[in-house]
Design a protein around this motif. Structure first.
Motif, short mmCIF file in Angstrom:
data_model
loop_
_atom_site.label_atom_id
_atom_site.label_comp_id
_atom_site.label_asym_id
_atom_site.label_seq_id
_atom_site.Cartn_x
_atom_site.Cartn_y
_atom_site.Cartn_z
N VAL A 70 0.85 -1.20 0.00
CA VAL A 70 0.00 0.00 0.00
C VAL A 70 0.88 1.24 0.00
CG1 VAL A 70 -1.78 1.27 1.24
CG2 VAL A 70 -1.83 -1.22 1.26
N ILE A 71 1.88 1.21 0.88
CA ILE A 71 2.79 2.36 0.95
C ILE A 71 3.56 2.53 -0.36
CG2 ILE A 71 4.92 3.15 2.08
CD1 ILE A 71 2.37 3.74 3.64
N ALA A 72 3.96 1.40 -0.94
CA ALA A 72 4.68 1.48 -2.22
C ALA A 72 3.84 2.21 -3.26
CB ALA A 72 5.05 0.08 -2.70
N GLU A 73 2.55 1.88 -3.29
CA GLU A 73 1.70 2.55 -4.28
C GLU A 73 1.50 4.02 -3.94
OE1 GLU A 73 -1.50 0.31 -5.79
OE2 GLU A 73 -2.69 2.05 -6.36
N ALA A 74 1.44 4.31 -2.66
CA ALA A 74 1.30 5.72 -2.26
C ALA A 74 2.51 6.53 -2.69
CB ALA A 74 1.11 5.80 -0.74
N ILE A 75 3.69 5.91 -2.60
CA ILE A 75 4.90 6.59 -3.05
C ILE A 75 4.78 6.87 -4.55
CG2 ILE A 75 7.35 6.26 -3.56
CD1 ILE A 75 7.61 4.76 -0.94
N LEU A 76 4.39 5.85 -5.29
CA LEU A 76 4.27 5.96 -6.74
C LEU A 76 3.32 7.10 -7.12
CD1 LEU A 76 5.05 4.61 -9.43
CD2 LEU A 76 2.94 3.29 -9.27
N GLU A 77 2.29 7.28 -6.33
CA GLU A 77 1.31 8.33 -6.61
C GLU A 77 1.80 9.70 -6.12
OE1 GLU A 77 -2.67 7.47 -7.01
OE2 GLU A 77 -1.59 5.97 -8.23
N GLY A 78 2.94 9.69 -5.51
CA GLY A 78 3.47 10.96 -5.01
C GLY A 78 2.74 11.46 -3.78
N LYS A 79 2.00 10.58 -3.14
CA LYS A 79 1.25 11.03 -1.97
C LYS A 79 2.12 11.09 -0.72
CE LYS A 79 -3.26 9.22 -3.42
NZ LYS A 79 -4.23 10.33 -3.38
N LEU A 80 3.24 10.36 -0.77
CA LEU A 80 3.99 10.25 0.47
C LEU A 80 4.92 11.43 0.73
CD1 LEU A 80 4.11 8.56 2.87
CD2 LEU A 80 5.84 7.13 1.82
N LEU A 81 5.57 11.89 -0.33
CA LEU A 81 6.52 12.97 -0.10
C LEU A 81 6.26 14.14 -1.02
CD1 LEU A 81 9.69 10.86 0.47
CD2 LEU A 81 8.41 12.17 2.14
N GLY A 82 5.02 14.26 -1.35
CA GLY A 82 4.49 15.37 -2.14
C GLY A 82 5.45 16.00 -3.11
N GLY A 83 5.60 17.31 -2.99
CA GLY A 83 6.41 18.06 -3.93
C GLY A 83 7.88 18.06 -3.58
N ARG A 84 8.20 17.35 -2.54
CA ARG A 84 9.56 17.41 -2.04
C ARG A 84 10.58 16.82 -3.02
NH1 ARG A 84 9.75 17.77 4.11
NH2 ARG A 84 7.72 16.81 4.28
N ARG A 85 10.06 16.15 -4.05
CA ARG A 85 10.98 15.41 -4.90
C ARG A 85 11.79 16.29 -5.84
NH1 ARG A 85 7.61 10.69 -7.53
NH2 ARG A 85 6.05 12.32 -7.72
N ASP A 86 11.34 17.49 -6.06
CA ASP A 86 12.03 18.32 -7.05
C ASP A 86 13.20 19.10 -6.47
OD1 ASP A 86 10.18 17.51 -8.98
OD2 ASP A 86 8.75 19.01 -8.21
N LEU A 87 14.26 19.13 -7.23
CA LEU A 87 15.41 19.95 -6.83
C LEU A 87 15.15 21.40 -7.18
CD1 LEU A 87 17.26 17.35 -6.59
CD2 LEU A 87 19.06 18.86 -7.47
N PRO A 88 15.68 22.28 -6.37
CA PRO A 88 15.67 23.69 -6.81
C PRO A 88 16.58 23.82 -8.03
CG PRO A 88 17.02 23.40 -4.82
CD PRO A 88 16.33 22.09 -5.06
N ARG A 89 16.44 24.88 -8.71
CA ARG A 89 17.26 25.08 -9.91
C ARG A 89 17.68 26.55 -9.94
NH1 ARG A 89 18.49 23.20 -14.93
NH2 ARG A 89 17.69 21.14 -14.40
N THR A 90 18.78 26.80 -9.26
CA THR A 90 19.23 28.19 -9.13
C THR A 90 20.41 28.50 -10.03
OG1 THR A 90 20.79 27.62 -7.41
CG2 THR A 90 18.57 28.23 -6.69
N GLY A 91 20.89 27.49 -10.76
CA GLY A 91 22.10 27.72 -11.54
C GLY A 91 23.32 27.17 -10.84
N ASP A 92 23.31 27.24 -9.53
CA ASP A 92 24.42 26.70 -8.75
C ASP A 92 24.11 25.24 -8.40
OD1 ASP A 92 26.40 26.06 -6.96
OD2 ASP A 92 25.49 27.21 -5.31
#
Lengths: 186, 186, 186, 186
Positions: free
Chosen positions: C60-82
């Motif tokens: 169940v948790i594995a599927e929640a991860i896949l749906e992005g429900k577990l760690l929401g928007g946290r997955r994206d890196l910032p992109r500042t150039g540095d």
DNA sequence: AATTAAACGAGACGGTACGTCTCGTCTTATT
DNA sequence: AATAAGACGAGACGTACCGTCTCGTTTAATT
């Protein structure tokens, strides 16, 4: 009008297995050594299935009494025409329960169960002990009813229980004296 | 000739502390919830000191009864000249014990103790219940003794116990009916 | 060619309720205290509806991860150039998850879930942890790919996880040392 | 100055039996299936004896780690003169733990234990994983110490753990890429 | 429209393990 | 030698979940 409910229904097989197991262990080892875990084991049932329907071992035993599983056919008085004789025989039989289980005595166990559980106590007197006497005792007392009859029944049965608790013997002479004391000399 | 023995003798202080603790816990929580460990804790005593002198909690309670610690002064009958009235009062007082402890009732606990322990059962009847009645009951019965007297005493006390176990009320009318049943209408 | 079948189809509402309930309870109490029964209760769903579609809580948790429900928007890196700075910020953010759940820590719970369930482990690394780093890390490493890139990603993320498991602090100096160790001093 | 206390002293035999039982069951069935009841059964010990000294199964395992019972002699690095080769060999050996237990894998179990128990997590890193690497890794890094050395150690070990959690294979090429990433190309 | 069958909520069931309590025995150090 | 203290193996307590199994109801696709 009952609420409609879905889901599986209570298992009658489990209910019976539990009561039978409780009665068997009760007769074998007495009320004190009766355990919920032992009942579950003997009945081949999960503990939760017992706790789901009964709050304590005392209530299991109370239900077993109600079903007549605990003292089976023992509840009926003989009916020979001689009311006094029938009562004496029944009371003697009751006293004999004292020694029939291993170690503790079935009568002691029943009393312990009644002492520890209200429902058992209630049923013990009304369904097992005093009730079967009523008819014949009423005859012997010349048709007494109400408090008078109840008092006589309690006096007879209570005396037997007290003697059993005291671990004293209780021979024919004693029993005759008791019956005389309560229903008068013939 | 006593065997010479070194070392300290049995501590009377410990003995008393144990009995007092047992009585206190018995009155507070009932016989079923009375534990050896609890007694030891309450008495400030090692468990072994209890087990050294008593085989079970039932025997501790039995000794407490013997010492009169359990039901204090309650054992004596009033003596007003009216034997029937004195007996009625004493029996009513006995029945009242039913409700005096938290949860279980002191009388239920005493009965449970008697059911579970032979020595307690023995002493309960001889020293607490039937004995105090004897004199006045004998009077009321016109000088009866032996099995006749014993039967009457057991009938009175037993009836009260049975009513207590059944959790039924037991009012003045009932009590009068009981006394009438056993010692005859005046 | 599918077998012809009548009857209702899988309820999307139930599926979502289950995943949401699982995520909520996971965040609240951690993976260890997450139970199928609790999920069913929270989701207002029968247990069988969960077991029909998922073999274990881990799935169940594995599927929640896949749906992005577990760690929401946290997955994206910032992109500042540095790139170096972006990586450092993202790793620090990851480490911070350690303390965000009650009692156990969300990162610990995720690791426990991954340790106990193959599918969760697989997705954890590929979709949550290492993947988002790839682009920027590749840049920072001068265009590395394949095993070289994967090794660097695992080294960065693995080090953070190990520090979290060890319950040691992990300050800016440490983080800088880590980034230096893996992608070289600037 | 310790309080004087009488009474029996903690049984060393029981302590050892418990730790040995825990380790045996851990290796056999993994951390998730490790139970206090199972440990007690296997050790021939009462459950209370475990709970008296350890609050949870995680703490039992933590102590077993401290005693070196969990991963025996595996903690030492080979010392062939080739620091890079020794490190590679040790890391490969560590990764291999992944598949050595039935069902779960010993490494997964250790990680689960660390995720669920702070003390285990603490000891896992300091005594089992990162510590043994330090000397040779410092050599390989040209004498690095402090945060720099710690970061490199965590990167190596953490990467291996992450790969294990992800259930991906990790061949010689990958391992070489990892070592290159952290301690530079030779 | 009537039939059919799967999905659903609810929850009972036989179990296992939890963490706590008490049992009765035993081992210490003290008095 | 008796004590207070308390560790020990044993096992019951009552609760929480496990995963499986009915139930009766609801809902679609097929007749």
């Amino acid at each position: 009008m009952a609420l409609p409910r879905s889901g599986p229904v209570r298992s009658e097989a489990a209910r019976i297995a539990i009561l039978d197991a409780a009665v068997a262990l009760f007769a074998e080892r007495g009320y004190d050594h009766l355990t919920m875990e032992g009942i579950a084991r003997q009945a081949g049932v999960g503990k939760q299935t017992i706790y789901r329907w009964w709050p304590s071992k005392g209530d299991v035993i109370a239900e077993a009494i109600l079903e007549g599983k605990l003292l089976g056919g023992r509840r009926d008085l003989p009916r020979t025409g001689d009311a006094r004789g029938d009562l004496t025989a029944w009371l003697t039989d009751l006293f004999t329960l004292r020694g029939s289980a291993d170690g503790e005595g079935l009568l002691h166990s029943i009393v312990a169960a009644a002492a520890g559980n209200a429902e058992t106590g209630r049923r013990l007197r009304s369904e097992i002990l005093a009730a079967p006497l009523s008819d014949r005792l009423s005859e012997a007392l010349g048709g007494a009813t109400g408090p008078r009859l109840a008092a006589a029944a309690d006096a007879l049965v209570g005396a037997v229980i007290l003697r059993a608790l005291s671990r004293e013997h209780f021979d024919e002479t004693d029993m005759r004296a008791l019956v005389d004391a309560v229903i008068g000399t013939p």
